[in-house]
Scaffold this active site. Structure first.
Site, PDB file in Angstrom:
ATOM      1  CB  VAL A  45      37.324 -22.586   0.414  1.00  0.00           C
ATOM      2  CG1 VAL A  45      36.232 -23.603   0.743  1.00  0.00           C
ATOM      3  CG2 VAL A  45      36.688 -21.307  -0.139  1.00  0.00           C
ATOM      4  CG  ASP A  46      40.038 -18.081   3.908  1.00  0.00           C
ATOM      5  OD1 ASP A  46      40.743 -18.841   4.600  1.00  0.00           O
ATOM      6  OD2 ASP A  46      39.173 -17.325   4.425  1.00  0.00           O
ATOM      7  CG  HIS A  89      32.140 -26.138   3.632  1.00  0.00           C
ATOM      8  ND1 HIS A  89      31.445 -25.045   4.091  1.00  0.00           N
ATOM      9  CD2 HIS A  89      31.428 -27.226   4.042  1.00  0.00           C
ATOM     10  CE1 HIS A  89      30.358 -25.433   4.750  1.00  0.00           C
ATOM     11  NE2 HIS A  89      30.338 -26.755   4.757  1.00  0.00           N
ATOM     12  CB  CYS A 128      42.144 -35.710 -14.058  1.00  0.00           C
ATOM     13  SG  CYS A 128      42.842 -36.713 -12.731  1.00  0.00           S
ATOM     14  CB  CYS A 179      41.966 -40.622 -14.717  1.00  0.00           C
ATOM     15  SG  CYS A 179      40.722 -39.297 -14.729  1.00  0.00           S
ATOM     16  N   GLY A 186      32.581 -16.670  14.001  1.00  0.00           N
ATOM     17  CA  GLY A 186      32.279 -16.018  12.714  1.00  0.00           C
ATOM     18  C   GLY A 186      31.509 -16.865  11.737  1.00  0.00           C
ATOM     19  CB  THR A 187      30.047 -19.880  11.367  1.00  0.00           C
ATOM     20  OG1 THR A 187      29.175 -20.592  10.478  1.00  0.00           O
ATOM     21  CG2 THR A 187      29.972 -20.474  12.750  1.00  0.00           C
ATOM     22  CB  ALA A 229      37.053 -12.509  14.322  1.00  0.00           C
TER      23      ALA A 229
HETATM   24  P1  OAD Z   1      28.156 -16.384   6.558  1.00  0.00           P
HETATM   25  O1  OAD Z   1      28.424 -15.310   5.580  1.00  0.00           O
HETATM   26  O2  OAD Z   1      26.875 -17.118   6.460  1.00  0.00           O
HETATM   27  O3  OAD Z   1      28.229 -15.791   8.043  1.00  0.00           O
HETATM   28  C1  OAD Z   1      29.285 -14.973   8.431  1.00  0.00           C
HETATM   29  C2  OAD Z   1      29.188 -14.753   9.927  1.00  0.00           C
HETATM   30  O4  OAD Z   1      30.341 -14.028  10.328  1.00  0.00           O
HETATM   31  C3  OAD Z   1      27.975 -13.949  10.381  1.00  0.00           C
HETATM   32  O5  OAD Z   1      27.375 -14.610  11.487  1.00  0.00           O
HETATM   33  C4  OAD Z   1      28.559 -12.594  10.792  1.00  0.00           C
HETATM   34  O6  OAD Z   1      27.855 -11.998  11.869  1.00  0.00           O
HETATM   35  C5  OAD Z   1      29.951 -12.997  11.215  1.00  0.00           C
HETATM   36  N1  OAD Z   1      30.959 -11.927  11.069  1.00  0.00           N
HETATM   37  C6  OAD Z   1      31.093 -11.034  10.051  1.00  0.00           C
HETATM   38  N2  OAD Z   1      32.160 -10.259  10.243  1.00  0.00           N
HETATM   39  C7  OAD Z   1      32.731 -10.648  11.417  1.00  0.00           C
HETATM   40  C8  OAD Z   1      33.865 -10.204  12.161  1.00  0.00           C
HETATM   41  N3  OAD Z   1      34.658  -9.225  11.745  1.00  0.00           N
HETATM   42  N4  OAD Z   1      34.137 -10.855  13.323  1.00  0.00           N
HETATM   43  C9  OAD Z   1      33.333 -11.857  13.779  1.00  0.00           C
HETATM   44  N5  OAD Z   1      32.259 -12.309  13.118  1.00  0.00           N
HETATM   45  C10 OAD Z   1      31.957 -11.704  11.946  1.00  0.00           C
HETATM   46  O7  OAD Z   1      29.413 -17.390   6.505  1.00  0.00           O
HETATM   47  P2  OAD Z   1      29.523 -18.896   7.026  1.00  0.00           P
HETATM   48  O8  OAD Z   1      28.732 -19.095   8.263  1.00  0.00           O
HETATM   49  O9  OAD Z   1      30.953 -19.228   7.039  1.00  0.00           O
HETATM   50  O10 OAD Z   1      29.591 -22.860   2.055  1.00  0.00           O
HETATM   51  O11 OAD Z   1      28.831 -19.672   5.835  1.00  0.00           O
HETATM   52  C11 OAD Z   1      28.769 -21.064   5.893  1.00  0.00           C
HETATM   53  C12 OAD Z   1      28.858 -21.635   4.521  1.00  0.00           C
HETATM   54  O12 OAD Z   1      27.866 -21.051   3.682  1.00  0.00           O
HETATM   55  C13 OAD Z   1      30.159 -21.353   3.790  1.00  0.00           C
HETATM   56  O13 OAD Z   1      31.189 -22.240   4.112  1.00  0.00           O
HETATM   57  C14 OAD Z   1      29.769 -21.469   2.351  1.00  0.00           C
HETATM   58  C15 OAD Z   1      28.451 -20.720   2.408  1.00  0.00           C
HETATM   59  O14 OAD Z   1      27.536 -21.038   1.436  1.00  0.00           O
HETATM   60  C16 OAD Z   1      29.806 -23.313   0.807  1.00  0.00           C
HETATM   61  O15 OAD Z   1      30.128 -22.590  -0.114  1.00  0.00           O
HETATM   62  C17 OAD Z   1      29.606 -24.782   0.679  1.00  0.00           C
END
Ligand code: OAD
Length: 233
Positions: free
Chosen positions: A93-94, A108, A135, A138, A174-175, A218
């Site tokens: 969301v950044d 998200h 808002c 409205c 990175g997820t 990354a």
């Molecule tokens: P996470 O914090 O769950 O996971 C971050 C991932 O990034 C992990 O797998 C790390 O190994 C990896 N990582 C960390 N540093 C890195 C780097 N320098 N290079 C490459 N990889 C790296 O974050 P998300 O998977 O984005 O949702 O989380 C998913 C959702 O959970 C978010 O969008 C948010 C959160 O709750 C909401 O708020 C709705």
């Protein structure tokens, strides 16, 4: 592998880590400091909107001060080099993909946007949101961050799933693979016959589902991967 025509890339908090924005689930991450049920659910907002606004106000200031890193820039370069072939989907969301010049689908939501809980109007949020803000469409005192909270449906799902079902390559960068529906995209892509690659600092919960893995920070691995894709085109 079949000819590479359509690529879908999913990004998560790890791509922004080297821009100074903390991830959620790495050691000391946001969800170690805050309970999800206190700050990231509709119930939390109904119960204590000031606390929820405070959480996102801090994150909004941090994101506004952050700069895209080499990974965001490389994805923007890939999109520019291959117009119309690369759908970039982010859970982040950044706003850093846009700052790097990419076009991105925000599943998200976005810190920089506000949403009316009464009429669903959206507008650019002020740097600090406060309880009871009205808002502009409205006039209801129902302004909230335009963020998808736990229990809510992510945005643009039809567009994203259509793209995954017809893509040749799906990449996740990175997820952690812990949050659905994004965590399930790799399985959708495999069922569609796409090649799959995970780029991450370490194994994720979905590592087993990807055919190829690129391990490292990354800012290093994404530019190299983009160079390889563009060379092999
Ligand atoms: P996470 O914090 O769950 O996971 C971050 C991932 O990034 C992990 O797998 C790390 O190994 C990896 N990582 C960390 N540093 C890195 C780097 N320098 N290079 C490459 N990889 C790296 O974050 P998300 O998977 O984005 O949702 O989380 C998913 C959702 O959970 C978010 O969008 C948010 C959160 O709750 C909401 O708020 C709705």
């Amino acid at each position: 592998m079949r000819k590479l025509e359509r690529i879908v890339i999913l990004t998560g908090a790890g791509i922004s880590a080297e821009s100074g924005l903390g991830t959620f689930r790495d050691e000391g991450g946001l969800w170690a400091q805050h309970r999800i049920e206190d700050v990231a659910t509709p119930e939390a907002f109904a119960h204590d909107p000031a606390r929820v606004h405070q959480f996102y106000n801090v994150r909004r200031v941090q994101a506004a001060g952050a700069k895209p890193n080499a990974a965001h820039q490389a994805l923007a370069r890939l999109q520019a080099a291959w117009p119309g072939h690369v759908l970039l989907v982010t859970q982040n969301v950044d706003g850093l993909h846009e700052k790097a010049g990419a076009e991105v689908v925000h599943m998200h939501g976005e810190l920089s946007r506000a949403l009316c809980a009464a009429c669903e109007h959206r507008w650019d949020s002020p740097q600090e949101m406060s309880v009871g803000e009205t808002c502009p469409a409205c006039d209801a005192p129902a302004a909230r961050p335009d963020i998808v909270w736990f229990g809510e449906m992510p945005y643009h799902m039809e567009q994203i799933l259509d793209a995954i079902q017809t893509c040749d390559l799906f990449a996740a960068i990175g997820t952690s693979g812990q949050v659905y529906p994004a965590a399930g995209f790799v399985e959708e892509a495999r069922m569609a016959g796409a090649a799959t690659v995970e780029l991450n600092l370490r194994d994720s919960d979905m590592t087993h589902a990807f055919e190829e893995h690129v391990t490292g920070p990354a800012s290093e691995i994404v530019p190299q991967w983009v160079d390889r894709l563009l060379q092999g085109r």
